[in-house]
Enzyme design. Structure first.
Site, PDB file in Angstrom:
ATOM      1  N   SER A  84     -11.238  63.123 -36.475  1.00 38.50           N
ATOM      2  CA  SER A  84     -10.779  62.879 -35.107  1.00 38.50           C
ATOM      3  C   SER A  84     -11.913  62.840 -34.088  1.00 38.50           C
ATOM      4  O   SER A  84     -11.677  62.577 -32.918  1.00 38.50           O
ATOM      5  CB  SER A  84      -9.781  63.973 -34.691  1.00 38.50           C
ATOM      6  OG  SER A  84     -10.409  65.238 -34.715  1.00 38.50           O
ATOM      7  N   ALA A 111      -6.564  62.920 -27.014  1.00 36.44           N
ATOM      8  CA  ALA A 111      -7.309  61.669 -27.097  1.00 36.44           C
ATOM      9  C   ALA A 111      -6.678  60.846 -28.211  1.00 36.44           C
ATOM     10  O   ALA A 111      -6.428  61.362 -29.310  1.00 36.44           O
ATOM     11  CB  ALA A 111      -8.783  61.927 -27.395  1.00 36.44           C
ATOM     12  N   GLU A 122      -6.619  72.172 -26.117  1.00 36.64           N
ATOM     13  CA  GLU A 122      -7.288  71.093 -26.860  1.00 36.64           C
ATOM     14  C   GLU A 122      -7.021  71.304 -28.340  1.00 36.64           C
ATOM     15  O   GLU A 122      -7.888  71.725 -29.089  1.00 36.64           O
ATOM     16  CB  GLU A 122      -8.796  71.108 -26.581  1.00 36.64           C
ATOM     17  CG  GLU A 122      -9.191  70.780 -25.165  1.00 36.64           C
ATOM     18  CD  GLU A 122     -10.689  70.568 -25.030  1.00 36.64           C
ATOM     19  OE1 GLU A 122     -11.278  69.896 -25.893  1.00 36.64           O
ATOM     20  OE2 GLU A 122     -11.266  71.096 -24.062  1.00 36.64           O
ATOM     21  N   LEU A 148     -16.244  74.606 -28.082  1.00 37.34           N
ATOM     22  CA  LEU A 148     -15.423  74.659 -26.869  1.00 37.34           C
ATOM     23  C   LEU A 148     -16.199  75.202 -25.671  1.00 37.34           C
ATOM     24  O   LEU A 148     -15.663  75.957 -24.861  1.00 37.34           O
ATOM     25  CB  LEU A 148     -14.147  75.481 -27.098  1.00 37.34           C
ATOM     26  CG  LEU A 148     -13.156  74.925 -28.118  1.00 37.34           C
ATOM     27  CD1 LEU A 148     -11.888  75.759 -28.141  1.00 37.34           C
ATOM     28  CD2 LEU A 148     -12.819  73.471 -27.822  1.00 37.34           C
ATOM     29  N   LEU A 160      -0.128  71.924 -32.627  1.00 38.46           N
ATOM     30  CA  LEU A 160      -0.164  72.798 -31.461  1.00 38.46           C
ATOM     31  C   LEU A 160       0.382  72.070 -30.234  1.00 38.46           C
ATOM     32  O   LEU A 160       1.144  72.646 -29.445  1.00 38.46           O
ATOM     33  CB  LEU A 160      -1.592  73.269 -31.204  1.00 38.46           C
ATOM     34  CG  LEU A 160      -1.770  74.269 -30.055  1.00 38.46           C
ATOM     35  CD1 LEU A 160      -0.968  75.536 -30.299  1.00 38.46           C
ATOM     36  CD2 LEU A 160      -3.243  74.612 -29.869  1.00 38.46           C
ATOM     37  N   SER A 201       4.130  71.885 -30.456  1.00 39.07           N
ATOM     38  CA  SER A 201       4.732  73.205 -30.244  1.00 39.07           C
ATOM     39  C   SER A 201       4.806  73.548 -28.762  1.00 39.07           C
ATOM     40  O   SER A 201       5.814  74.056 -28.276  1.00 39.07           O
ATOM     41  CB  SER A 201       3.939  74.277 -30.995  1.00 39.07           C
ATOM     42  OG  SER A 201       4.014  74.083 -32.391  1.00 39.07           O
ATOM     43  N   HIS A 214     -14.356  84.254   2.431  1.00 41.02           N
ATOM     44  CA  HIS A 214     -13.341  83.218   2.385  1.00 41.02           C
ATOM     45  C   HIS A 214     -13.754  82.014   3.226  1.00 41.02           C
ATOM     46  O   HIS A 214     -14.682  82.081   4.040  1.00 41.02           O
ATOM     47  CB  HIS A 214     -12.005  83.782   2.856  1.00 41.02           C
ATOM     48  CG  HIS A 214     -11.381  84.719   1.876  1.00 41.02           C
ATOM     49  ND1 HIS A 214     -10.117  85.239   2.028  1.00 41.02           N
ATOM     50  CD2 HIS A 214     -11.855  85.245   0.711  1.00 41.02           C
ATOM     51  CE1 HIS A 214      -9.832  86.041   1.005  1.00 41.02           C
ATOM     52  NE2 HIS A 214     -10.879  86.053   0.205  1.00 41.02           N
ATOM     53  N   GLU A 263     -12.411  80.439   5.790  1.00 42.13           N
ATOM     54  CA  GLU A 263     -12.338  80.560   7.247  1.00 42.13           C
ATOM     55  C   GLU A 263     -13.534  81.338   7.800  1.00 42.13           C
ATOM     56  O   GLU A 263     -14.076  81.000   8.860  1.00 42.13           O
ATOM     57  CB  GLU A 263     -11.040  81.264   7.664  1.00 42.13           C
ATOM     58  CG  GLU A 263      -9.788  80.602   7.136  1.00 42.13           C
ATOM     59  CD  GLU A 263      -9.291  81.214   5.847  1.00 42.13           C
ATOM     60  OE1 GLU A 263      -8.091  81.522   5.775  1.00 42.13           O
ATOM     61  OE2 GLU A 263     -10.112  81.388   4.912  1.00 42.13           O
ATOM     62  N   GLY A 283      -4.615  70.042 -32.050  1.00 37.65           N
ATOM     63  CA  GLY A 283      -4.129  68.879 -32.781  1.00 37.65           C
ATOM     64  C   GLY A 283      -2.658  68.641 -32.506  1.00 37.65           C
ATOM     65  O   GLY A 283      -2.065  69.199 -31.575  1.00 37.65           O
TER      66      GLY A 283
END
Length: 366
Positions: free
Chosen positions: A173, A159, A297, A209, A302, A305, A53, A55, A299
């Site tokens: 697109s 976008a 990512e 993706l 989605l 929704s 960690h 610290e 359209g």
């Protein structure tokens, strides 16, 4: 103890914390600095899941250990008080007799949740809380939402052109934005646990993706394919990154599901409502698999929704100085899409610029 500019040193701890983006999930990003006589003598950040960690690394970096008991330790998140993959950080802080600890925000994880602070107080250590708290909470917004609401943090990425279009009238697109914006999108992908899209988007672009235009880890790819209709040859089923396909529970017995599993694809099934997958159930299934942040990512369908179901935490809109014309597809008004009656209230961050494009970042008000 001397008086320090706590915000100054916490800001440096935050800079360190963000260096762990994309590498530490499902753990939080944490940064720490140690200050003696107004000077930083040690620094550290959580670098990878399961590793030491912040610290611990900050303490280990101090060349003259005898200075620790006269020092102040700054940390962006409450030090842990439990045994996980590593021992409790509080035990080490107490062992080294550090006199003062400054904490950005509390850890909501049930095994910590104030216990770390209690341990430090009990050991006689001076504790200051809430320094740059809003920034520290934002640094770990996905981790905090996961451990308070039991759902992943959802960011919707869009976008669009100046006239609010996300595709031409023919549905094209790709390359609305410039090269600098595309690099930023790939960097963003590398900081999320998963990137999600729809079957329609994958089919239109044969999307991969993956992270290709910058250094970084590939997120888990999540495809909402209600009818399991995507061809097995789709690039998204390649071995470059893990893929989860989510389909209607009514199709669980289809041979296609078994074929995908043989290719190493995870197939999950959720219920449908009015012919659409239950998005809340989708997010719950992902959360069970320790996916705490999702970059959507998709359209217009989605995106609409997710907003309609009030499942979006943040919206990123890349705006390009182009015009597609009146017959092109708009972000939230394609044929057959209905949006909520009430407006979505947004809290905007300062705009950022990537080449000729503008990025608007906004949080959805709760």
């Amino acid at each position: 103890m001397p008086q320090y500019d706590d915000a100054f040193f916490m800001r440096r701890a935050l800079e360190l914390a963000l260096m762990g983006a994309g590498s530490v999930s499902p753990n939080p990003m944490v940064g720490s600095v140690i200050v003696y006589n107004g000077e930083i003598i040690g620094e550290g950040y959580h670098q990878q899941f399961g590793g030491p960690h912040a610290e611990v690394l900050a303490i280990a970096s101090v060349a003259e250990e005898e200075l620790l008991h006269q020092s102040t330790l700054y940390v962006t998140l409450e030090p842990c008080s439990h045994f996980g993959k590593t021992p409790p950080c509080c035990d080490l802080i107490i062992e080294k007799e550090i006199q003062r600890v400054v904490i950005g925000c509390r850890d909501p994880y049930v095994e910590v949740a104030g216990r770390g602070i209690e341990m430090l107080h009990a050991a006689g250590i001076s504790v200051t809380e809430g320094v740059l708290e809003a920034d520290c909470l934002k640094c770990n917004e996905a981790f905090i939402k996961s451990h308070t609401l039991g759902l992943p943090f959802v960011t919707l990425k869009l976008a669009q052109t100046l006239d609010g279009k996300i595709a031409t009238s023919l549905g094209a697109s790709r390359w609305i934005t410039g090269e600098e914006s595309r690099r930023e999108v790939h960097r963003l992908r590398s900081t999320y646990d998963a990137v999600m899209t729809s079957e329609a988007t994958v089919r239109a672009d044969d999307a991969q993706l993956t992270v290709r235009h910058c250094a970084g880890c590939n997120p888990v790819r999540v495809v909402l394919d209600t009818r399991l209709s995507l061809p097995l040859e789709s690039k998204i089923f390649g071995s470059e990154a893990p893929t989860i396909v989510i389909a209607s529970s009514s199709l669980a017995s289809l041979p296609k599901a078994a074929q995908l599993k043989k290719r190493g694809v995870t197939v999950l099934f959720v219920d449908e409502h009015v012919g659409k997958l239950d998005l809340r159930q989708v997010l719950l299934e992902l959360h069970k698999r320790k996916i705490f942040s999702v970059l959507v990512e998709g359209g217009s369908r989605l995106s609409a929704s997710f907003i309609r179901e009030k499942l979006v935490d943040k919206i990123l809109i890349f705006i390009s100085p182009k015009l597609f014309g009146g017959d092109a597809l708009s972000a939230f008004a394609p044929l057959g899409i209905s949006m909520p009656d009430q407006a979505v209230n947004l809290r905007f961050e300062p705009p950022r610029f990537f080449g000729h494009d503008v990025l608007l970042e906004a949080y959805v008000a709760t």
